[in-house]
Write a protein that holds these residues in place. Structure first.
Motif, PDB file in Angstrom:
ATOM      1  N   LEU A  28       0.947  -1.099   0.008  1.00  0.00           N
ATOM      2  CA  LEU A  28      -0.014   0.272  -0.047  1.00  0.00           C
ATOM      3  C   LEU A  28       0.773   1.236  -0.039  1.00  0.00           C
ATOM      4  N   LEU A  29       1.982   1.348   0.808  1.00  0.00           N
ATOM      5  CA  LEU A  29       2.786   2.384   0.833  1.00  0.00           C
ATOM      6  C   LEU A  29       3.612   2.498  -0.374  1.00  0.00           C
ATOM      7  N   GLN A  30       3.929   1.543  -1.362  1.00  0.00           N
ATOM      8  CA  GLN A  30       4.458   1.663  -2.567  1.00  0.00           C
ATOM      9  C   GLN A  30       3.505   2.334  -3.418  1.00  0.00           C
ATOM     10  N   LEU A  31       2.236   1.691  -3.441  1.00  0.00           N
ATOM     11  CA  LEU A  31       1.144   2.271  -4.192  1.00  0.00           C
ATOM     12  C   LEU A  31       1.079   3.580  -4.217  1.00  0.00           C
ATOM     13  N   PHE A  32       1.107   4.358  -3.156  1.00  0.00           N
ATOM     14  CA  PHE A  32       0.998   5.646  -3.114  1.00  0.00           C
ATOM     15  C   PHE A  32       2.260   6.452  -2.389  1.00  0.00           C
ATOM     16  N   LYS A  33       3.381   5.692  -2.879  1.00  0.00           N
ATOM     17  CA  LYS A  33       4.713   6.497  -2.518  1.00  0.00           C
ATOM     18  C   LYS A  33       4.914   7.688  -2.759  1.00  0.00           C
ATOM     19  N   TRP A  34       4.575   8.277  -3.945  1.00  0.00           N
ATOM     20  CA  TRP A  34       4.696   9.476  -4.344  1.00  0.00           C
ATOM     21  C   TRP A  34       4.071  10.604  -3.702  1.00  0.00           C
ATOM     22  N   GLU A  35       2.823  10.158  -3.641  1.00  0.00           N
ATOM     23  CA  GLU A  35       1.793  11.076  -2.552  1.00  0.00           C
ATOM     24  C   GLU A  35       2.268  11.178  -1.162  1.00  0.00           C
ATOM     25  N   ILE A  36       2.712   9.920  -0.405  1.00  0.00           N
ATOM     26  CA  ILE A  36       3.091  10.161   0.752  1.00  0.00           C
ATOM     27  C   ILE A  36       4.483  11.004   0.814  1.00  0.00           C
ATOM     28  N   THR A  37       5.519  10.780  -0.390  1.00  0.00           N
ATOM     29  CA  THR A  37       6.690  11.746  -0.115  1.00  0.00           C
ATOM     30  C   THR A  37       6.293  13.217  -0.496  1.00  0.00           C
ATOM     31  N   GLU A  38       5.305  13.532  -1.289  1.00  0.00           N
ATOM     32  CA  GLU A  38       4.983  14.866  -1.392  1.00  0.00           C
ATOM     33  C   GLU A  38       4.472  15.420  -0.083  1.00  0.00           C
ATOM     34  N   ALA A  39       3.594  14.553   0.653  1.00  0.00           N
ATOM     35  CA  ALA A  39       2.980  15.227   1.653  1.00  0.00           C
ATOM     36  C   ALA A  39       3.795  15.424   2.794  1.00  0.00           C
ATOM     37  N   GLY A  40       4.937  14.509   2.801  1.00  0.00           N
ATOM     38  CA  GLY A  40       5.862  14.535   3.918  1.00  0.00           C
ATOM     39  C   GLY A  40       5.279  13.816   5.091  1.00  0.00           C
ATOM     40  N   GLU A  41       4.227  12.611   4.829  1.00  0.00           N
ATOM     41  CA  GLU A  41       3.731  12.117   5.974  1.00  0.00           C
ATOM     42  C   GLU A  41       3.823  10.728   6.227  1.00  0.00           C
ATOM     43  N   ASP A  42       3.686  10.202   7.256  1.00  0.00           N
ATOM     44  CA  ASP A  42       4.118   8.629   7.244  1.00  0.00           C
ATOM     45  C   ASP A  42       2.930   8.213   7.916  1.00  0.00           C
ATOM     46  N   PRO A  43       1.954   7.303   7.142  1.00  0.00           N
ATOM     47  CA  PRO A  43       0.773   6.834   7.677  1.00  0.00           C
ATOM     48  C   PRO A  43       0.909   5.841   8.862  1.00  0.00           C
ATOM     49  N   ASN A  44       1.930   5.389   9.122  1.00  0.00           N
ATOM     50  CA  ASN A  44       2.535   4.447  10.218  1.00  0.00           C
ATOM     51  C   ASN A  44       2.590   5.136  11.360  1.00  0.00           C
ATOM     52  N   SER A  45       3.092   6.323  11.521  1.00  0.00           N
ATOM     53  CA  SER A  45       3.377   6.878  12.542  1.00  0.00           C
ATOM     54  C   SER A  45       2.017   7.396  13.489  1.00  0.00           C
ATOM     55  N   GLU A  46       2.401   7.311  14.693  1.00  0.00           N
ATOM     56  CA  GLU A  46       1.140   7.306  15.715  1.00  0.00           C
ATOM     57  C   GLU A  46       0.768   8.900  15.622  1.00  0.00           C
TER      58      GLU A  46
END
Length: 103
Positions: free
Chosen positions: A85-103
């Motif tokens: 899932l993280l690979q699928l949305f890698k670009w979007e996550i990088t652009e947002a500077g977010e980590d969905p797994n962080s608490e």
């Protein structure tokens, strides 16, 4: 979006049935999503296309079927996102500077 989020599978965010709407564990179709969102099929199709264009949803292949996955930056169902899932949305996550797994 709020109506379809509960159908996101844990870890993968794939929109799957729950035996009330669609078959449990089987990717939901746009027709299923139209029923869930209480709108017409053409309206659901337009919404899905808009969500894909905005990178909120993405189409993926799952067990030989096309499925929709929700970007974990918008909604996440489960304790941590699977690597796929993280690979699928890698670009979007990088652009947002977010980590969905962080608490």
């Amino acid at each position: 979006m709020l109506k379809i989020t509960p159908y996101a599978s844990e870890g993968t965010n794939l929109l799957e049935g729950d035996n009330e709407r669609g078959q449990r564990g089987v990717p939901l179709t746009v027709k299923d999503l139209a029923c869930i969102a209480d709108c017409s099929y053409p309206t659901a199709r337009k919404i899905v296309r808009a969500f894909i264009a905005e990178r909120i949803l993405r189409r993926v292949e799952s067990d030989g079927r096309t499925a929709l996955a929700i970007n974990p930056l918008y909604s996440f169902n489960g304790k941590s996102a699977e690597t796929s899932l993280l690979q699928l949305f890698k670009w979007e996550i990088t652009e947002a500077g977010e980590d969905p797994n962080s608490e």
